[in-house]
Design an enzyme around this catalytic site. Structure first.
Site, mmCIF file in Angstrom:
data_model
loop_
_atom_site.group_PDB
_atom_site.id
_atom_site.type_symbol
_atom_site.label_atom_id
_atom_site.label_comp_id
_atom_site.label_asym_id
_atom_site.label_seq_id
_atom_site.Cartn_x
_atom_site.Cartn_y
_atom_site.Cartn_z
ATOM 1 N N GLY A 39 0.846 -1.185 0.000
ATOM 2 C CA GLY A 39 0.000 0.000 0.000
ATOM 3 C C GLY A 39 0.880 1.232 0.000
ATOM 4 O O GLY A 39 2.048 1.178 0.375
ATOM 5 N N GLN A 40 0.310 2.349 -0.417
ATOM 6 C CA GLN A 40 1.111 3.561 -0.494
ATOM 7 C C GLN A 40 1.510 4.024 0.900
ATOM 8 O O GLN A 40 0.948 3.592 1.916
ATOM 9 C CB GLN A 40 0.341 4.660 -1.232
ATOM 10 C CG GLN A 40 -0.892 5.152 -0.495
ATOM 11 C CD GLN A 40 -1.665 6.186 -1.294
ATOM 12 O OE1 GLN A 40 -2.782 5.949 -1.685
ATOM 13 N NE2 GLN A 40 -1.045 7.346 -1.533
ATOM 14 N N GLY A 44 -1.168 2.625 6.525
ATOM 15 C CA GLY A 44 -1.386 1.910 7.784
ATOM 16 C C GLY A 44 -0.677 0.580 7.898
ATOM 17 O O GLY A 44 -0.931 -0.184 8.834
ATOM 18 N N LYS A 45 0.259 0.296 7.002
ATOM 19 C CA LYS A 45 0.916 -1.018 6.970
ATOM 20 C C LYS A 45 1.697 -1.302 8.257
ATOM 21 O O LYS A 45 1.540 -2.365 8.874
ATOM 22 C CB LYS A 45 1.865 -1.111 5.764
ATOM 23 C CG LYS A 45 1.209 -0.891 4.415
ATOM 24 C CD LYS A 45 2.175 -1.068 3.266
ATOM 25 C CE LYS A 45 3.327 -0.082 3.282
ATOM 26 N NZ LYS A 45 2.902 1.327 3.125
ATOM 27 N N GLU A 170 9.899 -4.060 5.422
ATOM 28 C CA GLU A 170 10.880 -3.775 4.368
ATOM 29 C C GLU A 170 12.161 -4.583 4.583
ATOM 30 O O GLU A 170 13.242 -4.030 4.838
ATOM 31 C CB GLU A 170 11.200 -2.276 4.320
ATOM 32 C CG GLU A 170 10.020 -1.401 3.944
ATOM 33 C CD GLU A 170 9.595 -1.555 2.488
ATOM 34 O OE1 GLU A 170 10.318 -2.216 1.711
ATOM 35 O OE2 GLU A 170 8.534 -1.036 2.130
#
Length: 302
Positions: A39-40, A44-45, A170
């Site tokens: 998601g951008q 909320g990731k 990440e």
């Protein structure tokens, strides 16, 4: 270990100062699978994955982690068993390194959950070997390491605890291409061992190569929750609406489909795409491919 989230809302602050971040999240993360969350920025990731080991608790709703259920009323003393079962590697590894030496840092997790010094040292050395960390640096301060080395130490610290679920924010950040490839292979091996793996990634090629299932967040809500092949079969316009890129091979495949090519399924790698193209080449389509490649600046058509 299955993780089930039902009716989850989360906001920072309270009352008039409340800032909603997640809204009505209903998700089941299956055991023994790699689930990617995309998601951008600001969707909320990171807030969502911090619910998976109760670093954050729901404002509303429940998070069931194995046999443990977390709500906004769950006491802090009840959360330790969850954190032993769900390990997290943060986006910035220096934020979770603190001990005087690499070995002590990786030993901390096992010792914190009851291992003896001998058991913790053995677990730490095994984990460091698994992430390819140089044994001559075990007595170095973790803060004298490169970013890529720090990430390996942080990863080893979680592996040493042997959690059933591992969460990565990440995971390839700070790693060179070889390090990234080694990491991808490690995540696949964890899945093959029956571990549950959850990762946040902006690298769509990485998601395509790794994930079994993908969650897409947009403005704190679930925009999609489906198998990776199903997700990347969506039209390009949908990805544009989510402000997401397509993996390079999938983007090129979709351009070829617009020019009349027909594919049996998604081509996840360049060799797969080349093989599928070769089966249906004719001179007209060869020229068409050349034009497409030229337009995208990927090669010169002669």
């Amino acid at each position: 270990m299955v993780i089930k989230i039902e009716g989850l809302d989360f906001a920072y602050g309270a009352g008039k100062q409340s800032v909603p971040v997640l809204k009505n999240i209903n998700v089941t993360i299956q055991k023994g699978m790699i689930t990617a969350i995309i998601g951008q920025t600001g969707s909320g990731k990171s807030t969502l994955v911090q619910q998976l080991n109760a670093l954050l608790k729901p404002t509303k709703g429940t998070v069931q982690i194995g046999d443990h259920v977390v709500t906004n009323k769950t006491k802090e003393k009840e959360l330790a068993p969850i954190r032993a079962e769900v390990g997290m590697v943060f986006q910035f590894p220096e934020s979770q390194l603190f001990a005087p030496t690499v070995l002590e840092d990786v030993m901390y997790g096992p010792k914190n959950f009851g291992a003896t010094d001998e058991e913790a040292k053995k677990a730490a050395e095994t984990a460091l070997q698994r992430v390819g960390f140089d044994a001559t640096l075990y007595e170095q301060s973790p803060f004298n390491l490169s970013g890529g080395q720090m990430r390996r130490v942080a990863l080893a610290g979680v592996l040493a605890m042997n959690p059933q679920t591992m969460v990565f924010d990440e995971p390839a950040a700070g790693l060179d291409p070889q390090g990234q490839e080694e990491l991808l292979n490690l995540l696949k091996s964890l899945r093959d061992e029956g571990k549950t793996v959850v990762l946040i990634s902006h690298q769509m090629d990485q998601v395509l190569a790794l994930a079994d299932r993908v969650l897409v967040l947009k403005d704190g809500e679930i925009a999609a929750d489906e198998p990776v092949d199903q997700l990347f079969s969506r039209p390009q316009s949908w990805f544009a609406e989510q402000h997401l890129d397509l993996p390079e091979t999938i983007a090129f495949q979709k351009q070829l489909e617009e020019k009349g090519f027909v594919f049996d399924g998604l081509c996840k790698t360049v060799p797969d795409l080349a093989k599928a193209i070769k089966k249906q080449l004719d001179p007209t389509k060869i020229r068409s491919i050349g034009s497409t490649i030229s337009e995208n600046g990927e090669a010169n058509h002669e």
